[in-house]
Design an enzyme around this catalytic site. Structure first.
Site, PDB file in Angstrom:
ATOM      1  N   GLU A  79       0.832  -1.208   0.000  1.00 33.55           N
ATOM      2  CA  GLU A  79       0.000   0.000   0.000  1.00 33.55           C
ATOM      3  C   GLU A  79       0.864   1.254   0.000  1.00 33.55           C
ATOM      4  OE1 GLU A  79      -3.165  -0.047  -0.337  1.00 33.55           O
ATOM      5  OE2 GLU A  79      -3.695  -2.128   0.141  1.00 33.55           O
ATOM      6  N   CYS A 142      -7.410  -2.341   8.634  1.00 39.00           N
ATOM      7  CA  CYS A 142      -6.042  -2.297   8.101  1.00 39.00           C
ATOM      8  C   CYS A 142      -5.598  -0.863   7.851  1.00 39.00           C
ATOM      9  CB  CYS A 142      -5.941  -3.096   6.798  1.00 39.00           C
ATOM     10  SG  CYS A 142      -6.174  -4.860   7.038  1.00 39.00           S
ATOM     11  N   HIS A 164      -1.227  -5.755   1.705  1.00 35.56           N
ATOM     12  CA  HIS A 164      -2.432  -6.597   1.648  1.00 35.56           C
ATOM     13  C   HIS A 164      -2.128  -7.864   0.845  1.00 35.56           C
ATOM     14  CE1 HIS A 164      -5.602  -3.514   2.903  1.00 35.56           C
ATOM     15  NE2 HIS A 164      -5.925  -4.615   3.545  1.00 35.56           N
TER      16      HIS A 164
HETATM   17  N1  PCA Z   1      -8.017  -7.250   6.540  1.00 30.45           N
HETATM   18  C1  PCA Z   1      -8.914  -6.185   6.936  1.00 30.45           C
HETATM   19  C2  PCA Z   1      -8.754  -6.084   8.434  1.00 30.45           C
HETATM   20  C3  PCA Z   1      -8.035  -7.307   8.860  1.00 30.45           C
HETATM   21  C4  PCA Z   1      -7.525  -7.920   7.614  1.00 30.45           C
HETATM   22  O1  PCA Z   1      -6.796  -8.902   7.549  1.00 30.45           O
HETATM   23  C5  PCA Z   1      -8.720  -4.894   6.161  1.00 30.45           C
HETATM   24  O2  PCA Z   1      -8.295  -4.948   4.987  1.00 30.45           O
HETATM   25  O3  PCA Z   1      -9.004  -3.815   6.682  1.00 30.45           O
END
Ligand code: PCA
Length: 194
Positions: A79, A142, A164
């Site tokens: 990100e 996240c 991610h």
């Molecule tokens: N993904 C979520 C929160 C926890 C996770 O593993 C997110 O993308 O916000």
């Protein structure tokens, strides 16, 4: 040796596992110049960030990488940016569901990652693992976590980013996924690219 704090999330949204923590667990304890500290964190607004910052204050890492699941994405996505906004389309693991409130009252609108996400993405892609830079970490836990971490360490020598990862095949029949070992390999390459 430098120190890296790397975090993965507990399962959420009805899933039984979260590939982020499963992949972090698979990583060796030393990668390149870094000694790793790994922790599993709750999918709860505020608490996720508190847990990570508390651990970071304890060990004073040079770098922090937070990893989370982004079900539906086709590849690993470091990100680039985090925004000061919470909007939860499903409740977190303690039932909280904020809608259009800031992560930090009065905070900057956005922060850029302070680890080299472009370089990480290039290195992972070079190994033929699907990977691209993402320009939105969403508005759920996240994003909240990485916003708080970058806010806390703004202007310091502690650098951070969020990565991610997609579902693993065990979680889905019809959505894109990558094998757990491939996700772990991508994280290893990302760390080597710092
Ligand atoms: N993904 C979520 C929160 C926890 C996770 O593993 C997110 O993308 O916000």
């Amino acid at each position: 040796m430098k120190k890296l704090l790397i975090t993965g999330f507990e399962p959420f949204g009805g899933e039984k596992i979260n590939p982020s923590w499963e992949a972090v667990k698979l990583l060796p304890n030393v990668i390149g110049d870094f000694e790793l500290t790994k922790i599993e964190i709750p999918v709860v607004f505020e608490k996720a960030a508190e847990t990570v910052i508390k651990k970071a204050e304890e060990i004073s890492p040079d770098a922090i990488i937070c990893v989370g699941q982004a079900g539906g994405r086709t590849g690993v996505t470091p990100e680039m940016v985090t925004i000061n906004l919470r909007f939860a389309s499903i409740p977190d693991n303690e039932g909280k569901q904020p809608k259009d409130v800031p992560c930090v009252e009065g905070g900057e609108n956005a922060y850029f990652s302070t680890l080299p996400v472009r370089k990480m993405t290039f290195a992972i892609s070079e190994e033929n693992i699907p990977c691209s830079v993402s320009y939105s970490a969403g508005t759920y836990v996240c994003n909240d976590l990485i916003y708080h971490v970058l806010h806390h360490y703004k202007g310091t020598e502690t650098k951070a980013c969020f990565i991610h990862v997609p579902f693993i095949p065990e979680q889905t029949n019809d959505k894109p996924s990558l094998p757990l070992e491939t996700i772990a390999k991508a994280l290893e390459i990302a760390i080597e690219a710092i």
